[in-house]
Design a protein around this motif. Sequence first.
Motif, PDB file in Angstrom:
ATOM      1  N   LEU A 156      -2.718   8.670   0.307  1.00 31.77           N
ATOM      2  CA  LEU A 156      -3.428   9.077  -1.208  1.00 31.77           C
ATOM      3  C   LEU A 156      -2.570   8.068  -2.456  1.00 31.77           C
ATOM      4  O   LEU A 156      -3.580   7.408  -2.618  1.00 31.77           O
ATOM      5  N   ALA A 157      -1.858   7.244  -2.247  1.00 34.11           N
ATOM      6  CA  ALA A 157      -1.171   6.289  -2.434  1.00 34.11           C
ATOM      7  C   ALA A 157      -2.761   5.251  -3.210  1.00 34.11           C
ATOM      8  O   ALA A 157      -2.023   4.542  -3.903  1.00 34.11           O
ATOM      9  N   GLY A 158      -2.302   5.242  -2.119  1.00 32.15           N
ATOM     10  CA  GLY A 158      -3.607   2.995  -1.928  1.00 32.15           C
ATOM     11  C   GLY A 158      -4.745   3.551  -2.788  1.00 32.15           C
ATOM     12  O   GLY A 158      -5.365   2.856  -3.666  1.00 32.15           O
ATOM     13  N   VAL A 213       3.087   3.045  -8.215  1.00 35.69           N
ATOM     14  CA  VAL A 213       2.103   3.025  -7.084  1.00 35.69           C
ATOM     15  C   VAL A 213       0.801   1.780  -8.575  1.00 35.69           C
ATOM     16  O   VAL A 213       1.352   0.903  -8.226  1.00 35.69           O
ATOM     17  N   ILE A 214       0.882   2.611  -8.941  1.00 31.62           N
ATOM     18  CA  ILE A 214       0.236   2.253 -10.718  1.00 31.62           C
ATOM     19  C   ILE A 214       0.707   0.804 -11.355  1.00 31.62           C
ATOM     20  O   ILE A 214      -0.276   0.216 -11.164  1.00 31.62           O
ATOM     21  N   THR A 227      16.194  -0.402  -1.026  1.00 32.64           N
ATOM     22  CA  THR A 227      14.758  -0.188  -0.105  1.00 32.64           C
ATOM     23  C   THR A 227      14.157   0.479  -0.476  1.00 32.64           C
ATOM     24  O   THR A 227      13.655   0.532  -1.913  1.00 32.64           O
ATOM     25  N   ALA A 228      12.447   0.041  -0.028  1.00 33.52           N
ATOM     26  CA  ALA A 228      11.040   0.141   0.519  1.00 33.52           C
ATOM     27  C   ALA A 228      10.753   1.473  -0.282  1.00 33.52           C
ATOM     28  O   ALA A 228      10.842   2.345  -0.296  1.00 33.52           O
ATOM     29  N   SER A 229       9.718   1.195  -1.020  1.00 28.47           N
ATOM     30  CA  SER A 229       9.250   2.740  -1.744  1.00 28.47           C
ATOM     31  C   SER A 229       7.685   2.140  -0.992  1.00 28.47           C
ATOM     32  O   SER A 229       7.337   1.576  -0.670  1.00 28.47           O
ATOM     33  N   TYR A 230       5.963   3.341  -1.374  1.00 28.38           N
ATOM     34  CA  TYR A 230       5.397   3.306  -1.178  1.00 28.38           C
ATOM     35  C   TYR A 230       5.199   2.492  -1.975  1.00 28.38           C
ATOM     36  O   TYR A 230       3.698   2.304  -1.786  1.00 28.38           O
ATOM     37  N   SER A 231       4.853   2.112  -3.319  1.00 31.54           N
ATOM     38  CA  SER A 231       4.426   1.595  -3.949  1.00 31.54           C
ATOM     39  C   SER A 231       4.267  -0.649  -3.817  1.00 31.54           C
ATOM     40  O   SER A 231       3.787  -1.177  -3.670  1.00 31.54           O
TER      41      SER A 231
END
Length: 292
Positions: A156-158, A213-214, A227-231
Amino acid sequence: MTEAHSQALSAKLAKNRLYQDCFKYMQSDSLALPTIPDVSVKIRRAINEPNANSNKIARVVQIDPSITARLVKISNSPLYRGRRKIESCPEALTRLGLKAAQDIITAFALKAVFNAKSPVIRRKMQELWAHSSYVAAISAVFAHKTPGFDPDRAMLAGLIHDIGVVPILAYADRQPEILANPTDLAEAVRELRSPIGVQIVRKWDFPSDFEDVIIHAENWHRDSGETASYSDIVMISQLHSFIGKIDIKQMPKLDELPAYKKLAKGNLDADLSINILDQAKDEIEHIRQMLT
């Protein structure tokens, strides 16, 4: 950006009516933003009820046979596949989990947002959806192979990383004469996709980290911390989506980027990352087909 470059850009944008109109309406909070698909609203409402369960949610989902079929299909995909084949909507919801199902259903329903009347803008919407769904599929695969991430949320983030472009295209669709200069659209998108996208995810009440993300979808050298994130996942996925489409010399080196190093540190296999389009192409294509 130097002062001279900034002044030149400002002069160009001052002549760009598409940019000026969209910026003005965005600033006054009166730009027409897309509405989240109705089925997603109904599912979210049903899931948040105190006595929610798979059977009750299934009755809402099954109003849309297309989404029901795709939900069953993805529950049998490599991302979620269990020991036995899922054949019903309640079983699919149980395997996926209600929160994951909500994200997946929203992703399936979003294609309706990418639509237009004029042939030129409709084609651009289709191209935008093709790019967004490809990034979403790669993001889901990365999240599946990286500890601590949910494939459904990454998908969904992508899918929404470029959602801010939709209102710009929609405005141009209603004002066809506004696109006299082909570069006007590219300039408007470059300058406005992020702030408009943030307005949309806030309107839709999406998780706050989707704003990152955007904003950072193309901020290749950003380092957001340990820490890695969805972005990070979406940004690296977008770079992978450019392979074979953009001159490699114009792209940053993956293994030098902070986001890549964080994902690799989380046990993402380096060879898999570099070759993910080959090694996971069936999985990626499977997700793309379900989205389209």
